[in-house]
Design an enzyme around this catalytic site. Sequence first.
Site, PDB file in Angstrom:
ATOM      1  N   MET A 165       0.843  -1.179   0.000  1.00  0.00           N
ATOM      2  CA  MET A 165       0.000   0.000   0.000  1.00  0.00           C
ATOM      3  C   MET A 165       0.888   1.242   0.000  1.00  0.00           C
ATOM      4  O   MET A 165       1.386   1.665   1.030  1.00  0.00           O
ATOM      5  CB  MET A 165      -0.903  -0.005   1.236  1.00  0.00           C
ATOM      6  N   PRO A 166       1.128   1.826  -1.163  1.00  0.00           N
ATOM      7  CA  PRO A 166       1.915   3.061  -1.209  1.00  0.00           C
ATOM      8  C   PRO A 166       1.171   4.220  -0.546  1.00  0.00           C
ATOM      9  O   PRO A 166      -0.055   4.337  -0.660  1.00  0.00           O
ATOM     10  CB  PRO A 166       2.084   3.328  -2.700  1.00  0.00           C
ATOM     11  N   ILE A 167       1.928   5.060   0.136  1.00  0.00           N
ATOM     12  CA  ILE A 167       1.394   6.292   0.717  1.00  0.00           C
ATOM     13  C   ILE A 167       2.242   7.446   0.195  1.00  0.00           C
ATOM     14  O   ILE A 167       3.462   7.436   0.343  1.00  0.00           O
ATOM     15  CB  ILE A 167       1.445   6.272   2.262  1.00  0.00           C
TER      16      ILE A 167
ATOM     17  N   ASP B 161      -2.698   5.648  -1.144  1.00  0.00           N
ATOM     18  CA  ASP B 161      -3.207   6.747  -0.313  1.00  0.00           C
ATOM     19  C   ASP B 161      -2.412   8.009  -0.603  1.00  0.00           C
ATOM     20  O   ASP B 161      -1.184   7.959  -0.755  1.00  0.00           O
ATOM     21  CB  ASP B 161      -3.080   6.426   1.180  1.00  0.00           C
TER      22      ASP B 161
END
Length: 60
Positions: A1-3, A40
């Site tokens: 999940m990249p932020i 995100d």
Amino acid sequence: MPIIRLELVPGRTPEQKSNFAREVTRVAVETLNCKPESLDVVITEVPKTNWAKGGKLLGE
């Protein structure tokens, strides 16, 4: 999940922030080969009184 985090001083419109989130998501999905819903984008507005550049607060 990249932020992806963006910190900036207040003053951008909701439309500008929405455009940024949309475009940075598009580029990240292409570059990182991930699904848009896994990414995100966090936009944090930092008052000039809490941001210094070159040893001087931006609010001074």
